[in-house]
Write a protein that holds these residues in place. Structure first.
Motif, PDB file in Angstrom:
ATOM      1  N   GLN A  13       0.905  -1.271  -0.110  1.00 55.03           N
ATOM      2  CA  GLN A  13      -0.072   0.044   0.047  1.00 55.03           C
ATOM      3  C   GLN A  13       0.994   1.285  -0.001  1.00 55.03           C
ATOM      4  N   SER A  14       1.840   1.207   0.713  1.00 59.09           N
ATOM      5  CA  SER A  14       2.784   2.300   0.928  1.00 59.09           C
ATOM      6  C   SER A  14       3.577   2.577  -0.511  1.00 59.09           C
ATOM      7  N   LEU A  15       3.916   1.649  -1.111  1.00 56.37           N
ATOM      8  CA  LEU A  15       4.496   1.690  -2.602  1.00 56.37           C
ATOM      9  C   LEU A  15       3.535   2.262  -3.367  1.00 56.37           C
ATOM     10  N   VAL A  16       2.584   1.812  -3.531  1.00 53.64           N
ATOM     11  CA  VAL A  16       1.229   2.059  -4.464  1.00 53.64           C
ATOM     12  C   VAL A  16       0.917   3.904  -4.275  1.00 53.64           C
ATOM     13  N   ALA A  17       0.897   3.973  -2.816  1.00 55.80           N
ATOM     14  CA  ALA A  17       0.579   5.351  -2.339  1.00 55.80           C
ATOM     15  C   ALA A  17       1.594   6.431  -2.882  1.00 55.80           C
ATOM     16  N   ALA A  18       2.845   5.925  -2.665  1.00 56.12           N
ATOM     17  CA  ALA A  18       3.888   6.827  -3.009  1.00 56.12           C
ATOM     18  C   ALA A  18       3.851   6.971  -4.594  1.00 56.12           C
ATOM     19  N   GLU A  19       3.702   5.939  -5.356  1.00 53.53           N
ATOM     20  CA  GLU A  19       3.776   5.991  -6.857  1.00 53.53           C
ATOM     21  C   GLU A  19       2.792   6.916  -7.177  1.00 53.53           C
ATOM     22  N   ALA A  20       1.503   6.809  -6.825  1.00 53.23           N
ATOM     23  CA  ALA A  20       0.523   7.754  -6.845  1.00 53.23           C
ATOM     24  C   ALA A  20       0.687   9.285  -6.673  1.00 53.23           C
ATOM     25  N   PHE A  21       1.338   9.364  -5.754  1.00 50.90           N
ATOM     26  CA  PHE A  21       1.632  10.725  -5.049  1.00 50.90           C
ATOM     27  C   PHE A  21       2.669  11.347  -6.113  1.00 50.90           C
ATOM     28  N   ARG A  22       3.687  10.732  -6.383  1.00 46.97           N
ATOM     29  CA  ARG A  22       4.713  11.224  -7.305  1.00 46.97           C
ATOM     30  C   ARG A  22       4.142  11.576  -8.817  1.00 46.97           C
ATOM     31  N   ALA A  23       3.156  10.600  -9.210  1.00 49.84           N
ATOM     32  CA  ALA A  23       2.494  10.984 -10.435  1.00 49.84           C
ATOM     33  C   ALA A  23       1.728  12.148 -10.485  1.00 49.84           C
ATOM     34  N   ALA A  24       0.925  12.369  -9.233  1.00 50.14           N
ATOM     35  CA  ALA A  24       0.050  13.462  -9.058  1.00 50.14           C
ATOM     36  C   ALA A  24       0.689  14.730  -8.836  1.00 50.14           C
ATOM     37  N   ASP A  25       1.983  14.798  -8.390  1.00 49.76           N
ATOM     38  CA  ASP A  25       2.594  16.055  -7.847  1.00 49.76           C
ATOM     39  C   ASP A  25       3.159  16.460  -8.979  1.00 49.76           C
ATOM     40  N   THR A  26       2.364  17.202  -9.854  1.00 52.78           N
ATOM     41  CA  THR A  26       2.849  17.928 -11.190  1.00 52.78           C
ATOM     42  C   THR A  26       3.680  18.910 -11.055  1.00 52.78           C
ATOM     43  N   ASP A  27       3.615  19.586 -10.029  1.00 56.24           N
ATOM     44  CA  ASP A  27       4.634  21.059  -9.681  1.00 56.24           C
ATOM     45  C   ASP A  27       5.949  20.265  -8.952  1.00 56.24           C
ATOM     46  N   ALA A  28       5.989  19.126  -8.436  1.00 60.09           N
ATOM     47  CA  ALA A  28       7.274  18.547  -7.822  1.00 60.09           C
ATOM     48  C   ALA A  28       7.420  19.462  -6.691  1.00 60.09           C
ATOM     49  N   GLU A  29       6.465  19.863  -5.928  1.00 57.00           N
ATOM     50  CA  GLU A  29       6.631  20.763  -4.677  1.00 57.00           C
ATOM     51  C   GLU A  29       6.573  19.762  -3.486  1.00 57.00           C
ATOM     52  N   GLY A  30       6.561  18.457  -3.589  1.00 57.21           N
ATOM     53  CA  GLY A  30       6.303  17.369  -2.438  1.00 57.21           C
ATOM     54  C   GLY A  30       5.030  17.566  -1.762  1.00 57.21           C
ATOM     55  N   SER A  31       4.032  18.044  -2.338  1.00 56.13           N
ATOM     56  CA  SER A  31       2.724  18.171  -1.576  1.00 56.13           C
ATOM     57  C   SER A  31       1.615  17.987  -2.816  1.00 56.13           C
ATOM     58  N   LEU A  32       0.585  17.551  -2.361  1.00 59.00           N
ATOM     59  CA  LEU A  32      -0.628  17.431  -3.369  1.00 59.00           C
ATOM     60  C   LEU A  32      -1.733  18.582  -2.934  1.00 59.00           C
ATOM     61  N   ASN A  33      -1.979  19.569  -3.812  1.00 61.81           N
ATOM     62  CA  ASN A  33      -2.791  20.511  -3.646  1.00 61.81           C
ATOM     63  C   ASN A  33      -4.313  20.161  -4.163  1.00 61.81           C
ATOM     64  N   LYS A  34      -5.270  20.766  -4.118  1.00 63.46           N
ATOM     65  CA  LYS A  34      -6.623  20.412  -4.523  1.00 63.46           C
ATOM     66  C   LYS A  34      -6.611  20.212  -5.914  1.00 63.46           C
ATOM     67  N   HIS A  35      -5.804  20.933  -6.773  1.00 59.23           N
ATOM     68  CA  HIS A  35      -6.104  20.967  -8.173  1.00 59.23           C
ATOM     69  C   HIS A  35      -5.460  19.729  -8.728  1.00 59.23           C
ATOM     70  N   GLU A  36      -4.369  19.024  -7.905  1.00 60.67           N
ATOM     71  CA  GLU A  36      -3.638  17.931  -8.242  1.00 60.67           C
ATOM     72  C   GLU A  36      -4.563  16.502  -7.832  1.00 60.67           C
ATOM     73  N   VAL A  37      -5.162  16.913  -6.890  1.00 61.81           N
ATOM     74  CA  VAL A  37      -6.031  15.686  -6.450  1.00 61.81           C
ATOM     75  C   VAL A  37      -7.197  15.677  -7.267  1.00 61.81           C
ATOM     76  N   LEU A  38      -7.684  16.667  -7.685  1.00 67.09           N
ATOM     77  CA  LEU A  38      -8.844  16.691  -8.750  1.00 67.09           C
ATOM     78  C   LEU A  38      -8.498  15.974 -10.100  1.00 67.09           C
ATOM     79  N   ARG A  39      -7.420  16.385 -10.513  1.00 65.14           N
ATOM     80  CA  ARG A  39      -6.776  15.793 -11.888  1.00 65.14           C
ATOM     81  C   ARG A  39      -6.638  14.332 -11.589  1.00 65.14           C
ATOM     82  N   MET A  40      -6.324  13.952 -10.621  1.00 63.45           N
ATOM     83  CA  MET A  40      -5.676  12.279 -10.358  1.00 63.45           C
ATOM     84  C   MET A  40      -7.349  11.598 -10.230  1.00 63.45           C
ATOM     85  N   ILE A  41      -8.295  12.103  -9.467  1.00 59.60           N
ATOM     86  CA  ILE A  41      -9.627  11.330  -9.251  1.00 59.60           C
ATOM     87  C   ILE A  41     -10.024  11.493 -10.890  1.00 59.60           C
TER      88      ILE A  41
END
Length: 133
Positions: A13-41
């Protein structure tokens, strides 16, 4: 409790979560904002959810995962939200050390086992547990 299954599930689960996080973190700031989460969903659900449902789901994820006052989530918060509450990375590290200790215990005499215990207390505890089996 099947600890091997529990810790394996946490690791996957941690590996999958980390990979999804990295793919969604399009601005590479090390965090996911609402726009990035919306795009992922939207990418994952396609046309199965309405625009309003996607927004509600993004808010739910961000509110649940966010442990601070920010409007974004970092990798640790994301992983915590993605994994079971029963296991942590510290617990996983301890379990791995115990598994390594049990492997070391096979074929050691008492003097060697005592040395392992002195060098690595977690491995030593694994040796004690192996003796009680």
């Amino acid at each position: 409790v099947d600890f091997e299954r529990l810790y394996t599930r946490f690791a996957v689960q941690s590996l999958v979560a980390a990979e999804a996080f990295r793919a969604a973190d399009t601005d590479a700031e090390g965090s996911l904002n609402k726009h990035e989460v919306l795009r992922m969903i939207k990418k994952v659900t396609g046309e199965h959810l309405s625009k309003e449902d996607v927004i509600v789901l993004a808010d739910l994820i961000l509110n649940h995962a966010n442990s601070g006052d920010s409007s974004s989530v970092n990798l640790n918060e994301w992983t915590d939200a993605f994994t079971d509450d029963y296991v942590s990375f510290d617990g996983l590290k301890r379990w791995i050390a115990m598994q390594e200790g049990a492997k070391i215990a096979d074929g050691l005499d008492d003097g060697q086992a005592k040395t392992v215990f002195q060098l690595n207390p977690l491995a030593g505890r694994a040796l004690e547990n192996a003796d009680s089996r």
